[in-house]
Design a protein around this motif. Sequence first.
Motif, short mmCIF file in Angstrom:
data_model
loop_
_atom_site.label_atom_id
_atom_site.label_comp_id
_atom_site.label_asym_id
_atom_site.label_seq_id
_atom_site.Cartn_x
_atom_site.Cartn_y
_atom_site.Cartn_z
N ALA A 26 53.02 -19.49 30.89
CA ALA A 26 53.96 -18.97 31.89
C ALA A 26 53.28 -17.98 32.81
O ALA A 26 53.54 -17.96 34.02
N ARG A 57 57.37 -28.63 29.88
CA ARG A 57 58.61 -28.08 29.30
C ARG A 57 58.91 -26.71 29.89
O ARG A 57 60.07 -26.36 30.11
N LEU A 58 57.86 -25.96 30.16
CA LEU A 58 58.06 -24.65 30.77
C LEU A 58 58.65 -24.81 32.16
O LEU A 58 59.58 -24.07 32.56
N ALA A 60 60.44 -27.21 33.04
CA ALA A 60 61.81 -27.72 32.87
C ALA A 60 62.80 -26.59 32.63
O ALA A 60 63.98 -26.72 32.96
N VAL A 61 62.33 -25.50 32.07
CA VAL A 61 63.23 -24.36 31.86
C VAL A 61 63.81 -23.90 33.19
O VAL A 61 65.02 -23.69 33.33
N THR A 62 62.94 -23.77 34.17
CA THR A 62 63.42 -23.34 35.49
C THR A 62 64.37 -24.36 36.08
O THR A 62 65.40 -24.00 36.67
N ILE A 64 66.33 -26.41 34.49
CA ILE A 64 67.62 -26.32 33.78
C ILE A 64 68.42 -25.11 34.27
O ILE A 64 69.63 -25.19 34.51
N LEU A 65 67.74 -24.00 34.45
CA LEU A 65 68.44 -22.80 34.92
C LEU A 65 68.96 -23.00 36.34
O LEU A 65 70.09 -22.61 36.67
N GLN A 66 68.14 -23.61 37.17
CA GLN A 66 68.55 -23.82 38.56
C GLN A 66 69.75 -24.76 38.65
O GLN A 66 70.57 -24.63 39.56
N ASN A 68 72.15 -25.07 36.53
CA ASN A 68 73.33 -24.55 35.85
C ASN A 68 74.34 -24.07 36.89
O ASN A 68 74.06 -23.14 37.65
#
Lengths: 309, 209
Positions: A26, A57-58, A60-62, A64-66, A68
Amino acid sequence: MSAPRHPDCHPDCHPDGWHPDADLLADVAERLANAETMSRVETHLAGCAECQALRMRLDAVTVILQSNAAPRMPNDVSARVLTALAAEPTPAAVAARTGSAGSAGSDWAAAHAGRRRHWLRRCLAAAAAVTAIAGIGAVGVNVFRPAEVGTSLSDDAGTSDSAAPERASGPAAVPPPAEPVPPLSTRLVSSGQAYTRENLGTAGQLLQNPQAPADSGPLSSAREPTGAAGPEAPALSRLRDQSALASCLAALPGRQAAPLLVDLAAYDGQPAAIVVVSGTRPDRLTVFVVGPACSSAGSELITTTDIRR
Amino acid sequence: VSDDAPSGSDAELVDRHVAGDPEAFGEIFRRHRDRLWAVALRTLGDPEEAADAVQDAMVSAFRAAAGYRGEAAVTTWLHRIVVNACLDRARRSAARPSVPLGDVAAALTASRDTIAARETALDVEQALATLPVEQRAALVLVDMQGFSVEDAARILGVARGTVKSRCSRARARLLPLLTSDGQGNRAGDPGVPSKQPSAQGGQRGGDVV
């Protein structure tokens, strides 16, 4: 010493067994690492499928947050904030008050009054309109429900703003005087407390201390404050009359039931009645601060807030 | 927006509010309330606390509008006040028990339709609750509210590098909670390196599955 390993990597997937962990990946993505570390990680990433997957995957975290969906402010919260703002004098009014030669008390009251009248007309008109539409009669002090007021105010704020001022300008904007039904469970006290926005939460403590020296007992048997009570402003004495108090309580927006407590005290250095009612949840209380002139014609609402019970 | 709603830019409305226009600040609030609510709810994870924070912040902004000089956009100014109110509340309540996550999920998903969306929202909010509040606030602003690092730094009152670092740490912590390793392992993924939540921000960490 071995470096961090991640679980996706087989033990022999890299000769020296070293893999960047998620924190380091990150940091590299944000280019926070030093040049040497950046180079090492990027070199490693080029040849390590497992770490590439971890990097994805890292990312993908962003994603997923975006993706939401943002929640919208509930109507009751919006109405609550608008009510609180309604109690505030405009900066111009405050400036005028500050520059005036008149007494501080009357200037403060004047500064609040114009602002309050304007907003309260709108709030009360909206609440009255919803009550009429819903066919809910005003009985005693149980006039409005928070959700209805909230919905109405939100609509007022959003798409039907144009109708509210007209409704508010006429006599129908003010709810009819409520029958003077004494809320028997309400405790009337005169604590002598000098409330401010910061210490309004202490009003709830009076509920938990039935032996408070300032307690004047149930409203139905309201009596003069005891000698242990703090000074009570003469202007507030009218609210010791059950009919006057019931009339004032009926003018408050968004109340469901009789107040739990009324404290005839002071707020920001001015005489004020602190009205405590049950909140929207069992562990919450809603506090209204009203001026001495509070009546069915206008609550003289100064501010309102929610506190923990 | 109704025909009677005050028009003009946000900055003009601030000027009119300061000059005494009784409608101006209400219109500013209406324009920004959803975004302010989103950042407050996501940062605090408690609808009641978020409502208190937004109310206090709006009253503060109302009173302090004369001090707004236009260095930043009005939305940035409002977000800064709201985020500060949220951080103050989060720090004060750090020792208090957290609210049931079901309350948060209900508030967050009240307007959504699909089961999948509800599940995703629950995942995200549960995961956010495991972060230290400073990391959470930074991540919410940048990854969820779409602020640039520069604006987020201005809102939070910290350096750009601090925002990037907080976001970086937060994303790494959320990785095992929000993504799969390809073998169906998500939350509690025991091997994915990730620091444990601090006492400050991880008070709800044990509840997250």
